[in-house]
Design a protein around this motif. Structure first.
Motif, PDB file in Angstrom:
ATOM      1  N   TYR A  90       0.824  -1.197   0.000  1.00  0.00           N
ATOM      2  CA  TYR A  90       0.000   0.000   0.000  1.00  0.00           C
ATOM      3  C   TYR A  90       0.871   1.265   0.000  1.00  0.00           C
ATOM      4  O   TYR A  90       0.635   2.221  -0.734  1.00  0.00           O
ATOM      5  N   ARG A  91       1.903   1.266   0.863  1.00  0.00           N
ATOM      6  CA  ARG A  91       2.782   2.437   0.965  1.00  0.00           C
ATOM      7  C   ARG A  91       3.473   2.732  -0.364  1.00  0.00           C
ATOM      8  O   ARG A  91       3.500   3.883  -0.834  1.00  0.00           O
ATOM      9  N   LYS A  92       4.026   1.702  -0.989  1.00  0.00           N
ATOM     10  CA  LYS A  92       4.714   1.902  -2.260  1.00  0.00           C
ATOM     11  C   LYS A  92       3.758   2.421  -3.332  1.00  0.00           C
ATOM     12  O   LYS A  92       4.104   3.312  -4.116  1.00  0.00           O
ATOM     13  N   LYS A 140      -2.094   4.969   5.741  1.00  0.00           N
ATOM     14  CA  LYS A 140      -2.019   4.341   7.062  1.00  0.00           C
ATOM     15  C   LYS A 140      -3.386   4.263   7.744  1.00  0.00           C
ATOM     16  O   LYS A 140      -3.593   3.441   8.638  1.00  0.00           O
ATOM     17  N   TYR A 141      -4.323   5.121   7.312  1.00  0.00           N
ATOM     18  CA  TYR A 141      -5.659   5.064   7.890  1.00  0.00           C
ATOM     19  C   TYR A 141      -6.373   3.761   7.546  1.00  0.00           C
ATOM     20  O   TYR A 141      -7.325   3.369   8.225  1.00  0.00           O
ATOM     21  N   SER A 142      -5.940   3.078   6.482  1.00  0.00           N
ATOM     22  CA  SER A 142      -6.615   1.846   6.069  1.00  0.00           C
ATOM     23  C   SER A 142      -6.580   0.795   7.174  1.00  0.00           C
ATOM     24  O   SER A 142      -7.534   0.042   7.362  1.00  0.00           O
ATOM     25  N   LEU A 143      -5.487   0.751   7.913  1.00  0.00           N
ATOM     26  CA  LEU A 143      -5.365  -0.217   9.002  1.00  0.00           C
ATOM     27  C   LEU A 143      -6.303   0.140  10.148  1.00  0.00           C
ATOM     28  O   LEU A 143      -6.958  -0.728  10.731  1.00  0.00           O
ATOM     29  N   PHE A 161       1.912  15.005  12.237  1.00  0.00           N
ATOM     30  CA  PHE A 161       1.418  14.396  13.478  1.00  0.00           C
ATOM     31  C   PHE A 161       0.840  13.014  13.232  1.00  0.00           C
ATOM     32  O   PHE A 161       1.128  12.064  13.984  1.00  0.00           O
ATOM     33  N   VAL A 162      -0.003  12.880  12.199  1.00  0.00           N
ATOM     34  CA  VAL A 162      -0.645  11.592  11.901  1.00  0.00           C
ATOM     35  C   VAL A 162       0.394  10.522  11.629  1.00  0.00           C
ATOM     36  O   VAL A 162       0.284   9.382  12.117  1.00  0.00           O
ATOM     37  N   ASN A 163       1.413  10.863  10.873  1.00  0.00           N
ATOM     38  CA  ASN A 163       2.467   9.895  10.563  1.00  0.00           C
ATOM     39  C   ASN A 163       3.129   9.393  11.840  1.00  0.00           C
ATOM     40  O   ASN A 163       3.336   8.183  12.025  1.00  0.00           O
TER      41      ASN A 163
END
Length: 511
Positions: A88-90, A145-148, A200-202
């Motif tokens: 997902y990140r890539k 990252k919100y997907s998790l 902040f979210v990261n």
């Protein structure tokens, strides 16, 4: 925490957040209208629309990955979650680059998309657009990252972060408009707060899920990798078609009518979106719950739950659509028109077509949410493309003949294609049943709602003969009591209503 409790928590935080942001956004829009040129409101709407079009580059991989995460999250398979998140990140980092390149390539054409921009220079049009583009591109480096979080049915985490960010942004934008009414400062304030939020979210999500920082990640197997991309390819069709159908209205208005008209329309869509966001919180909060339900329960259980979900949606969307049909023109009059002039009010026929699409969109949201949770993407992968083509053709042809109304005729006609085909697919693929009962229920709900609207419209010609805050408030009460009273009388003995009643009573501790 069980599915129902998580859904309730997501809905509660969603409503609190939406209420706070809706109130502040309404104040901000009112100040914007009075402190900046009306053309800038149109430019703001247009650029938001263009960036929504560019988000097409995401091409559905987020939806496909979210679906793929449901099973490993339910099984607490951390290694598999890490593998999917690495992919997902890539993908999202690549998407950010693609959006940036495509977005920059559009800058020479901005002057052709803004008919009659008034005193706004081409240089300003470009710089405004680049600020919008920066906000969109930077989002892709964090949003995956919100997907998790959502796969774990903890949507409230994302909701709370977005709410706090929105409140802070609007607060500072209000100060800017009151002290130095400058559109550059208005946009840069938003960009600065959004950037701080992303940093902040990261950091926050890395602490919440420390294994996301692990370097030792097992790549997905060929079959798993192919399955994700198979669904993504199908979602590409959906995404492109949806963009052509849902994200082109403002662009057509700005190009064929006038850019400031896009601002007038945006006032209506802001009101509709504010209310629909309250409504959608309920229905979007259950997507991950449906994913878990589908992974663990029988088809019969899934079918019964879907019927309850659909009944509740028909009630809620029907009530909100009814309210819009009766109240939106008086609201715009009280809010803007009596101070700024009649040109800020759209024709009633254009508004009615816009609201007709809103109602049927409610049905489509129910269908699309269940399809998403079930991973049913391929069976109708070409449908959205057909819808997009139909919308563009009808809208572009009719806007030149009958103006704004023609655009919304295209939106309604193209949308109904999905209202007819999606139930057939879902009932066949997910439930192994005929969809006839779905369409019979649809006819029943529509006739009920149209009849109630007709009665309320007649009452409104008396109550709202003189539009004042008092008569407006009285009509809201009448709409609320009449619609919900009639709907309850007709449907309170149904199995779906009894199921919903049981949930409410349990929540209140009375059952």
């Amino acid at each position: 925490m069980g599915r129902t409790k998580l859904v309730a928590k997501n809905i509660t935080f969603g409503y609190v957040g939406q209420l706070a942001t809706a109130l502040m956004s309404f104040i901000l829009r009112t100040i914007f209208i009075h402190r900046l040129a009306e053309t800038l409101l149109g430019v703001n709407a247009l650029y938001s629309n263009i960036l929504s079009l560019l988000s097409m580059a995401e091409l559905g991989i987020g939806t496909a990955l979210n679906f793929s995460l449901y099973a490993p999250v339910a099984k607490k398979d951390i290694e598999k979650v890490k593998s999917y998140m690495q992919m997902y990140r890539k993908a999202y980092h690549t998407i950010a680059i693609v959006v940036a390149v495509i977005g920059l390539s559009l800058t020479p054409f901005l002057k052709y998309l803004t008919k009659n921009p008034g005193d706004i220079t081409p240089r300003d049009l470009t710089l405004y657009y680049l600020i919008f583009l920066f906000n969109t591109v930077s989002t892709y480096f964090v949003s995956y990252k919100y997907s998790l979080v959502n796969a774990e049915q903890k949507n409230y985490i994302q909701t709370n972060i977005i709410t706090i960010t929105k409140i802070i942004t609007v607060f500072f934008q209000i100060i800017v408009l009151l002290v130095i009414p400058n559109f550059y400062l208005y946009l840069l304030t938003d960009a600065a707060v959004q950037l701080i939020q992303k940093i902040f979210v990261n950091s926050y999500l890395n602490k919440l899920y420390p294994y996301l920082a692990d370097k030792d990640v097992t790549p997905l197997s060929r079959d798993e990798h192919d399955e994700v991309w198979k669904k993504t390819k199908a979602l590409v069709m959906h995404k492109v078609g949806d963009v052509a159908r849902l994200q082109t209205d403002t662009l057509i208005i700005s190009s064929f009518i006038e850019v400031k008209v896009a601002g007038y329309v945006d006032n209506y869509t802001m009101v509709i979106s504010t209310i629909s966001n309250f409504v959608n919180i309920i229905f979007n909060s259950v997507i991950s719950g449906f994913g878990n339900l589908i992974a663990t329960e029988s088809k019969e259980k899934q079918y019964k739950t879907f019927k309850v979900y659909r009944f509740f949606a028909s009630w809620v969307y029907g009530f909100s659509a009814c309210g819009f049909f009766i109240m939106i023109q008086p609201l715009i009059y009280l809010w803007i028109v009596r101070n700024k002039g009649p040109e800020w009010m759209l024709s009633s026929i254009a508004v009615y077509f816009l609201l007709t699409d809103y109602y049927f969109k409610g049905d489509r949201i129910v269908l699309s949410n269940y399809k998403t949770a079930a991973g049913v993407f391929e069976q109708d992968k070409y449908l959205a493309l057909i819808q997009g083509f139909v919308n563009l053709v009808i809208s572009i042809v009719l806007v030149q003949k009958i103006g704004l109304t023609g655009i919304y005729v295209g939106t309604v006609v193209s949308g109904l294609i999905a209202n007819i085909t999606k139930p057939i697919i879902i009932y066949r693929v997910c439930f192994d049943k005929s969809s006839l009962s779905y369409f019979m229920d649809s006819l029943k709900y529509i006739l009920t709602e149209v009849s109630i609207i007709a009665v309320l419209y007649l009452l409104s010609t008396i109550v709202l003969k003189n539009i004042t805050i008092l008569s407006f408030a009285l009509m809201i009460i009448i709409v609320t009591v009449v619609f919900n009273g009639v709907f309850w009388i007709i449907y309170h003995k149904t199995e779906e209503y009894e199921y919903l009643k049981g949930i409410v009573l349990r929540k209140l501790g009375k059952a």
